[in-house]
Scaffold this motif. Structure first.
Motif, PDB file in Angstrom:
ATOM      1  N   LEU A 176      -1.841  44.701 -18.542  1.00  0.00           N
ATOM      2  CA  LEU A 176      -1.572  43.292 -18.853  1.00  0.00           C
ATOM      3  C   LEU A 176      -2.615  42.439 -18.123  1.00  0.00           C
ATOM      4  CD1 LEU A 176       0.337  40.890 -19.802  1.00  0.00           C
ATOM      5  CD2 LEU A 176       1.539  41.214 -17.622  1.00  0.00           C
ATOM      6  N   ASP A 194       5.072  52.571 -17.169  1.00  0.00           N
ATOM      7  CA  ASP A 194       6.018  53.118 -18.151  1.00  0.00           C
ATOM      8  C   ASP A 194       5.573  52.849 -19.585  1.00  0.00           C
ATOM      9  OD1 ASP A 194       7.377  53.815 -15.917  1.00  0.00           O
ATOM     10  OD2 ASP A 194       8.799  52.136 -16.017  1.00  0.00           O
ATOM     11  N   ARG A 195       4.923  51.708 -19.807  1.00  0.00           N
ATOM     12  CA  ARG A 195       4.480  51.382 -21.175  1.00  0.00           C
ATOM     13  C   ARG A 195       3.080  51.905 -21.466  1.00  0.00           C
ATOM     14  NH1 ARG A 195       5.682  44.942 -21.383  1.00  0.00           N
ATOM     15  NH2 ARG A 195       7.719  44.967 -20.399  1.00  0.00           N
ATOM     16  N   GLY A 196       2.383  52.368 -20.396  1.00  0.00           N
ATOM     17  CA  GLY A 196       1.006  52.807 -20.598  1.00  0.00           C
ATOM     18  C   GLY A 196       0.109  51.653 -20.996  1.00  0.00           C
ATOM     19  N   GLU A 197       0.410  50.446 -20.434  1.00  0.00           N
ATOM     20  CA  GLU A 197      -0.330  49.246 -20.843  1.00  0.00           C
ATOM     21  C   GLU A 197      -0.983  48.570 -19.657  1.00  0.00           C
ATOM     22  OE1 GLU A 197       2.131  47.518 -24.707  1.00  0.00           O
ATOM     23  OE2 GLU A 197       2.254  46.508 -22.774  1.00  0.00           O
ATOM     24  N   LEU A 229       1.110  48.580 -16.221  1.00  0.00           N
ATOM     25  CA  LEU A 229       2.518  48.803 -16.530  1.00  0.00           C
ATOM     26  C   LEU A 229       2.663  50.282 -16.870  1.00  0.00           C
ATOM     27  CD1 LEU A 229       3.018  45.571 -18.684  1.00  0.00           C
ATOM     28  CD2 LEU A 229       3.166  45.843 -16.205  1.00  0.00           C
ATOM     29  N   THR A 243      -2.555  42.351 -23.791  1.00  0.00           N
ATOM     30  CA  THR A 243      -2.269  43.700 -23.300  1.00  0.00           C
ATOM     31  C   THR A 243      -3.109  44.707 -24.061  1.00  0.00           C
ATOM     32  OG1 THR A 243      -0.480  43.941 -24.895  1.00  0.00           O
ATOM     33  CG2 THR A 243       0.137  43.202 -22.695  1.00  0.00           C
ATOM     34  N   VAL A 301      -3.521  49.243 -24.524  1.00  0.00           N
ATOM     35  CA  VAL A 301      -2.997  50.557 -24.187  1.00  0.00           C
ATOM     36  C   VAL A 301      -4.096  51.353 -23.498  1.00  0.00           C
ATOM     37  CG1 VAL A 301      -2.056  52.709 -25.135  1.00  0.00           C
ATOM     38  CG2 VAL A 301      -1.428  50.494 -26.148  1.00  0.00           C
ATOM     39  N   GLY A 359       6.230  50.312 -12.163  1.00  0.00           N
ATOM     40  CA  GLY A 359       6.858  51.378 -12.936  1.00  0.00           C
ATOM     41  C   GLY A 359       6.943  52.682 -12.178  1.00  0.00           C
ATOM     42  N   LEU A 419       8.746  43.461 -12.841  1.00  0.00           N
ATOM     43  CA  LEU A 419       7.698  43.351 -13.859  1.00  0.00           C
ATOM     44  C   LEU A 419       6.827  42.116 -13.582  1.00  0.00           C
ATOM     45  CD1 LEU A 419       6.670  44.509 -16.624  1.00  0.00           C
ATOM     46  CD2 LEU A 419       8.124  42.788 -17.705  1.00  0.00           C
TER      47      LEU A 419
END
Lengths: 224, 401
Positions: free
Chosen positions: B378, B373-376, B371, B384, B386, B332, B355
């Motif tokens: 995995l 952009d998602r603030g996650e 990740l 997943t 946050v 990201g 991804l």
């Protein structure tokens, strides 16, 4: 650096003993019984392959696999015939001759068609013990073709597959029934206690104790 | 010969690194020697077993017969006698590398084996001080593998050498075979054919193994000549000094005076290390005071080599977790900068142009994908969560290695 190492776990695991199935098994169990170790539950457990008998975990294996299990450390110790041990040629300790499973390794040929040395044929010898047979031939200074079979060795000379056989015999009865006659002895065979190289060092106290008990049991054996 | 995939390679390399650190903390300096060299030169420093196991070939460029090293000790001996001849001793050296041997129990099963070894050599320090020191280093090296079940098994070649030198030539092979098997009945039978002075020694030699103190007591009760008595006393002193030198808790020590392996090579105290889960010794060593002289500079020396593969097997058998640093994939906006700062927190970080999938994380041996952009985060199991996208909070979340 030991600070990052996980804590030590000292689990006292049972000694793993590999026993050969078949006729030696009963004799071996008798020796253990005389040594004060009752392994009779093995006999009543049908098809089970692993038996937990107190301080011993017993594996019942094909006899030629016993030294392989012990050499690789999957069993700490085992009982195997000296015929199998010599053939496998693995680097194991053999501290005790248990005096059971006694027989002889012999050379035999057809009684009605003895090989005359003057016939100058290139000998073919059928056997379950190719390595032992080659060593025997080398000792005698004989060159011959060794034919490796896995059973019914007596058929070799009868079918023309081979001129002679090298095999083990207890009474000579099977040889006689197949029209074969013994012409030389390769060696005496009996069952040995075998111990793995690491097992003798890592489990020395238990193994040493077991050797002493079995040695006394062998000495106390009724004469065969 | 074999390949090592990442996890297997990681175990071996981290073990070799740990062993190297132990050797260095005991003051041993690392050297690197060539994988092959002129067969004549190399073989001068090999024992009978190693010589038989050496893989030789004609080097096409020069037509010279060369041998892959079956042993690094011979190379160290050559170095010490030549390049380091003028160095003041004692000299402490260590090494790590592959050795190559022909191996197989039957001639027709012979194959080539590559064995990763790590070891030390201590030159110009005589018995008993030198022996006690390398034993203490060996104990520390075994301890660094964090195994529950380890042993150091110690012996001396003197009793065996005395017996073999004094039995009739004809009985020697048979005696050596019986000793190799610790075959008590056979040894007693051989003893029955020998002189009354020798018979009890031969009969007992195959049983002189076990816990250190009682075994040495049993040995001392036998009618040995003075030179063997002296050697047994030396062994006792070495064990005592080892007790002073070794880091607690030292592994349990056993004694074996009937070990025939490599006895033509060693000249004094010899030892082996064992670990639960490995079917044979993972460490072998001893004193070889006659070896370096073969290269022209007589010197007293002792040392040992560890079979890193054997030790790795023991670790695996004991379910010893792999010590690998945490690793993540970063995907990201701003991934390069975040990856950079994660690396400075000793976290392995891969930047991903696409991804990343959970299954790929598993294959790549990574603990998670960040990740951005998602603030996650995995995980390889597909779950997943946050999280805050700062290197510090990620480092805390992922934990150390």
């Amino acid at each position: 650096m030991s600070a990052a190492s996980p804590p030590l776990v000292t689990a006292a695991r049972p000694l793993v003993l590999a026993l050969p199935k078949g006729r030696i098994l009963d004799e071996a169990l008798e020796v253990f019984a005389r040594a004060g170790l009752d392994l009779s539950s093995i006999k009543n457990n049908g098809r089970k392959l692993v038996h937990d008998c107190g301080a011993l975990r017993v594996l019942v294996l094909r006899s030629s696999d016993v030294p392989v299990y012990v050499a690789h450390g999957a069993a700490d110790l085992g009982i195997a015939g000296s015929d199998v041990l010599d053939e496998e040629g693995l680097d194991l300790y053999e501290p005790l001759d248990l005096g059971i499973g006694q027989c002889r390794m012999i050379v035999a040929e057809r009684a009605d068609a003895p090989i005359d040395d003057r016939s100058q044929i290139h000998l073919r010898i059928a056997t379950k013990y190719p390595r032992t047979t080659r060593a025997y031939l080398a000792r005698k200074g004989i060159t011959a073709e060794v034919i490796a079979l896995s059973g019914a060795i007596e058929l070799g000379p009868l079918t023309g597959l081979s001129d002679r056989i090298v095999d083990i015999t207890q009474t000579g009865e099977t040889l006689k029934q197949n029209g074969l006659v013994e012409i030389d002895t390769v060696g005496q065979v009996s069952s040995r206690l075998v111990v793995g190289r690491a097992a003798l060092k890592l489990r020395g106290a238990e193994v040493g104790d077991l050797i002493h008990r079995l040695e006394a049991a062998v000495a106390a054996a009724p004469a065969a | 010969m074999r390949d090592f995939l990442p996890r297997a390679a990681a175990r071996r390399l981290s073990l070799a690194a740990r062993l190297g650190r132990v050797f260095e903390t005991w003051g041993y300096a690392r050297i690197i020697t060539p994988v092959f060299e002129c067969a004549d030169v190399l073989e001068r420093g090999l024992g009978g077993d190693a010589r038989a196991a050496a893989i030789r070939f004609v080097e096409p460029g020069t037509g010279e017969v060369v041998a892959l090293r079956p042993d690094i000790t011979a190379q160290v001996a050559r170095l010490v006698a030549t390049r380091l001849a003028e160095h003041e001793g004692p000299v402490r050296l260590c090494y790590e590398g592959a050795v190559y041997r022909l191996s197989g129990r039957l001639a027709d099963e012979m194959g080539q084996r590559e064995i990763l070894q790590a070891g030390v050599e201590l030159i110009d320090l005589a018995a008993p001080a030198g022996d006690a020191e390398v034993l203490a280093v060996a104990a520390a090296a075994l301890a660094s593998a964090s195994l529950a079940e380890t042993r150091l098994d110690i012996g001396h070649v003197a009793p065996l050498r005395y017996v073999l030198d004094h039995v009739p030539e004809a009985a020697r092979d048979d005696l050596q075979r019986a000793l190799a098997k610790k075959d008590r009945a056979r040894l007693r039978a051989i003893a029955g054919t020998l002189s009354p002075g020798l018979a009890p020694l031969v009969a007992e030699l195959g049983s002189l193994w076990g816990a250190a103190v009682p075994t040495l007591q049993r040995a001392a009760a036998l009618p040995w000549p003075d030179e063997v008595r002296g050697a047994l006393e030396q062994l006792r002193v070495v064990l005592h000094k080892f007790g002073e030198l070794a880091d607690p808790p030292a592994p349990e020590v056993t004694v074996d005076l009937g070990d025939v392996r490599g006895f033509d090579y060693y000249t004094g105290v010899r030892f082996a290390g064992y670990a639960g889960g490995a079917s044979d010794a993972v460490l072998r060593g001893g004193r070889y005071d006659s070896l370096i002289g073969r290269y022209g500079r007589p010197a007293k020396a002792t040392g040992f080599a560890i079979d890193v593969e054997g030790l790795a097997q023991a670790q695996r058998a004991a379910d010893q977790p792999l010590a690998i640093a945490r690793g993540v994939a970063v995907f990201g906006q701003g991934a390069p900068a975040l990856a950079r700062s994660l690396r400075s927190h000793a976290i392995r970080a891969v930047t991903c142009p696409e991804l990343p999938t959970a299954s790929w994380l598993g294959h790549a041996g990574l603990d998670a994908a960040v990740l951005v952009d998602r603030g996650e985060l995995l995980r390889p199991d597909g779950s997943t969560s946050v999280v805050a996208m700062t290197p510090e909070s990620l480092a805390t979340l992922l934990g150390g290695s």
